[in-house]
Design a protein around this motif. Structure first.
Motif, PDB file in Angstrom:
ATOM      1  N   ARG A 150      53.153  -0.957 -53.136  1.00 57.75           N
ATOM      2  CA  ARG A 150      54.082  -0.680 -52.049  1.00 57.75           C
ATOM      3  C   ARG A 150      54.016   0.787 -51.644  1.00 57.75           C
ATOM      4  O   ARG A 150      53.858   1.681 -52.481  1.00 57.75           O
ATOM      5  N   SER A 151      54.154   1.037 -50.361  1.00 62.05           N
ATOM      6  CA  SER A 151      54.254   2.404 -49.865  1.00 62.05           C
ATOM      7  C   SER A 151      55.720   2.812 -49.837  1.00 62.05           C
ATOM      8  O   SER A 151      56.616   1.963 -49.688  1.00 62.05           O
ATOM      9  N   LEU A 152      55.980   4.097 -49.968  1.00 56.62           N
ATOM     10  CA  LEU A 152      57.357   4.571 -49.913  1.00 56.62           C
ATOM     11  C   LEU A 152      57.942   4.329 -48.533  1.00 56.62           C
ATOM     12  O   LEU A 152      59.123   3.977 -48.411  1.00 56.62           O
ATOM     13  N   THR A 153      57.138   4.483 -47.493  1.00 57.86           N
ATOM     14  CA  THR A 153      57.644   4.234 -46.134  1.00 57.86           C
ATOM     15  C   THR A 153      58.040   2.772 -45.974  1.00 57.86           C
ATOM     16  O   THR A 153      59.023   2.457 -45.303  1.00 57.86           O
ATOM     17  N   GLY A 154      57.296   1.868 -46.611  1.00 55.34           N
ATOM     18  CA  GLY A 154      57.654   0.453 -46.558  1.00 55.34           C
ATOM     19  C   GLY A 154      58.947   0.172 -47.298  1.00 55.34           C
ATOM     20  O   GLY A 154      59.756  -0.656 -46.866  1.00 55.34           O
ATOM     21  N   THR A 184      65.602   7.324 -51.590  1.00 55.86           N
ATOM     22  CA  THR A 184      66.777   7.852 -50.889  1.00 55.86           C
ATOM     23  C   THR A 184      66.446   9.155 -50.166  1.00 55.86           C
ATOM     24  O   THR A 184      66.961   9.420 -49.086  1.00 55.86           O
ATOM     25  N   ARG A 185      65.585   9.942 -50.755  1.00 56.04           N
ATOM     26  CA  ARG A 185      65.211  11.223 -50.126  1.00 56.04           C
ATOM     27  C   ARG A 185      64.466  11.000 -48.819  1.00 56.04           C
ATOM     28  O   ARG A 185      64.778  11.621 -47.796  1.00 56.04           O
ATOM     29  N   LEU A 186      63.471  10.097 -48.826  1.00 53.49           N
ATOM     30  CA  LEU A 186      62.734   9.841 -47.593  1.00 53.49           C
ATOM     31  C   LEU A 186      63.615   9.144 -46.568  1.00 53.49           C
ATOM     32  O   LEU A 186      63.493   9.392 -45.360  1.00 53.49           O
ATOM     33  N   SER A 190      64.237  10.541 -42.879  1.00 49.58           N
ATOM     34  CA  SER A 190      63.864   9.683 -41.751  1.00 49.58           C
ATOM     35  C   SER A 190      65.063   9.269 -40.907  1.00 49.58           C
ATOM     36  O   SER A 190      64.918   8.979 -39.715  1.00 49.58           O
ATOM     37  N   HIS A 191      66.247   9.223 -41.522  1.00 54.24           N
ATOM     38  CA  HIS A 191      67.466   8.775 -40.845  1.00 54.24           C
ATOM     39  C   HIS A 191      68.608   9.764 -41.097  1.00 54.24           C
ATOM     40  O   HIS A 191      69.624   9.424 -41.710  1.00 54.24           O
ATOM     41  N   PRO A 192      68.438  10.998 -40.636  1.00 57.35           N
ATOM     42  CA  PRO A 192      69.433  12.030 -40.956  1.00 57.35           C
ATOM     43  C   PRO A 192      70.829  11.726 -40.431  1.00 57.35           C
ATOM     44  O   PRO A 192      71.823  12.072 -41.075  1.00 57.35           O
ATOM     45  N   GLU A 246      53.229  12.379 -50.689  1.00 58.94           N
ATOM     46  CA  GLU A 246      52.768  12.876 -49.389  1.00 58.94           C
ATOM     47  C   GLU A 246      53.748  12.528 -48.279  1.00 58.94           C
ATOM     48  O   GLU A 246      53.980  13.330 -47.371  1.00 58.94           O
ATOM     49  N   ALA A 247      54.353  11.346 -48.351  1.00 61.61           N
ATOM     50  CA  ALA A 247      55.307  10.923 -47.326  1.00 61.61           C
ATOM     51  C   ALA A 247      56.535  11.835 -47.317  1.00 61.61           C
ATOM     52  O   ALA A 247      57.032  12.229 -46.252  1.00 61.61           O
ATOM     53  N   VAL A 248      57.041  12.170 -48.510  1.00 62.69           N
ATOM     54  CA  VAL A 248      58.235  13.016 -48.592  1.00 62.69           C
ATOM     55  C   VAL A 248      57.917  14.444 -48.159  1.00 62.69           C
ATOM     56  O   VAL A 248      58.647  15.058 -47.375  1.00 62.69           O
ATOM     57  N   THR A 249      56.826  14.994 -48.663  1.00 63.48           N
ATOM     58  CA  THR A 249      56.493  16.377 -48.328  1.00 63.48           C
ATOM     59  C   THR A 249      56.088  16.532 -46.865  1.00 63.48           C
ATOM     60  O   THR A 249      56.228  17.617 -46.290  1.00 63.48           O
ATOM     61  N   GLY A 250      55.609  15.453 -46.251  1.00 60.42           N
ATOM     62  CA  GLY A 250      55.193  15.525 -44.859  1.00 60.42           C
ATOM     63  C   GLY A 250      56.273  15.155 -43.861  1.00 60.42           C
ATOM     64  O   GLY A 250      56.069  15.265 -42.651  1.00 60.42           O
ATOM     65  N   ALA A 251      57.430  14.718 -44.354  1.00 61.05           N
ATOM     66  CA  ALA A 251      58.524  14.305 -43.464  1.00 61.05           C
ATOM     67  C   ALA A 251      59.338  15.513 -43.017  1.00 61.05           C
ATOM     68  O   ALA A 251      59.173  16.626 -43.532  1.00 61.05           O
TER      69      ALA A 251
END
Length: 335
Positions: A150-154, A184-186, A190-192, A246-251
């Motif tokens: 699974r991807s974190l974005t998924g 929860t962090r991503l 993504s949804h501030p 990578e998803a978290v650091t790039g968001a």
């Protein structure tokens, strides 16, 4: 792979045969239906909405249709805003928020989910392929299985889908244990506008890799395949951890919301087959990981769960509930 403190000397295979009470089967990487707003009321996202009381809501427990032929189990209880969302760690179903393993002077009840429901709305859910603390343990059948890493974005998309489909009112105070802290962090990044605050419960961080060096690949393999009877089972939760980092650091940056961090004080409990070098690297990295989470926001309280291993919510439920209550108070005050 990490186990509760008093299961450290037993093999995971023994745990899977229920040598101990089932809630000791904790499978986390160092490593949610009750429908508030089921009347179709639009989700509120303003600071004023976060401070305002919500209408009385019934307890809900059951599958929520998230589209694509899939359903996700969600359980919500209590009344109030912000709604607290409990996110479990790697391989764990929502059961970890409903059991305790305490020693005096820590009270033996309530567990986190019912405890938080006493002062605000709280939801928990089962990610696909996670383990139920049943007798005997089993993969959850309450959420539709998925296959492949699974991807974190998924995973964040699943969380957003179940909250949206169930019309759970925001904004949300997101509580993430272990790898659940990455989810929860991503989500917050993504949804501030839907994020009111965060509580990290001995959570995984983005600065782990440098501490492992050449052992990083072996560590990731241990996280995804910890040596349980479920490792080879179709649908068992595995995650692209490198992609998650990578998803978290790039968001986009974290929203400016109240944050609290709880951290363990006792060593990780790991399977007997764990190479010593991996455990040494993990213990060396963890204080830095926790401090990086504290540094995500100003005046972030950092609670040290003295006497607890990685499962702070199980060993110190009162401390976990108190930290959530603190952040709920800060959200409601508008600070």
């Amino acid at each position: 792979m990490l186990l509760p403190r008093w299961a450290a000397t037993l093999t995971l295979e023994c745990l899977m045969r229920t040598c101990l009470p089932v809630f000791t089967l904790a499978l986390v990487a160092a490593a949610l239906m009750a429908l508030s707003g089921c009347d179709g009321t639009p989700v509120e996202t303003s600071a004023a909405a976060a401070r305002a009381p919500t209408p009385a809501a019934k307890e809900f427990s059951g599958p929520v249709d998230v589209g694509g032929g899939r359903k996700i189990y969600l359980h919500c209880k209590g009344n109030g805003s912000p709604t607290v969302i409990l996110e479990s760690g790697f391989h764990d179903s929502s059961d970890t928020w409903n059991v305790t393993d305490t020693r005096p002077p820590v009270p033996n009840s309530p567990a986190v989910f019912p405890g938080v429901a006493m002062f605000t709305r709280v939801c928990e859910y089962d990610r696909p392929g996670t383990i139920r603390y049943t007798e005997p343990p089993t993969l959850t059948a309450r959420s539709t299985p998925v296959t492949g890493a699974r991807s974190l974005t998924g995973m964040v998309s699943d969380l957003n889908k179940v909250l949206t489909a169930a019309k759970v009112p925001g904004p949300y105070l997101l509580v993430g244990h272990s790898f659940g802290g990455m989810v929860t962090r991503l989500y917050a990044q993504s949804h501030p506008k839907q994020t009111a605050g965060l509580v990290f419960v001995d959570a995984f961080g983005t600065n782990m890799k440098p501490f492992f060096g050449k052992d990083w690949t072996a560590y990731l393999e241990l996280l995804n395949h910890p040596g349980t009877a479920f490792d080879a089972k179709r649908g068992f939760e595995t995650i692209d951890v490198d992609g998650a980092i990578e998803a978290v650091t790039g968001a986009q940056p974290m929203p400016d919301v109240p944050v609290a961090v709880l951290s363990k004080a006792k060593p990780f409990a790991v399977p007997p087959r764990t190479p010593k070098s991996l455990l040494t690297s993990l213990e060396r990295a963890w204080p830095k990981v926790q401090q990086a989470l504290v540094d995500l926001g100003p005046q972030t309280p950092h609670f040290l769960a003295t006497g607890s291993d990685h499962y702070v919510q199980i060993h110190d439920p009162d401390l976990t509930i108190s930290a959530i209550r603190l952040v709920v108070g800060r959200v409601r005050s508008g600070s």
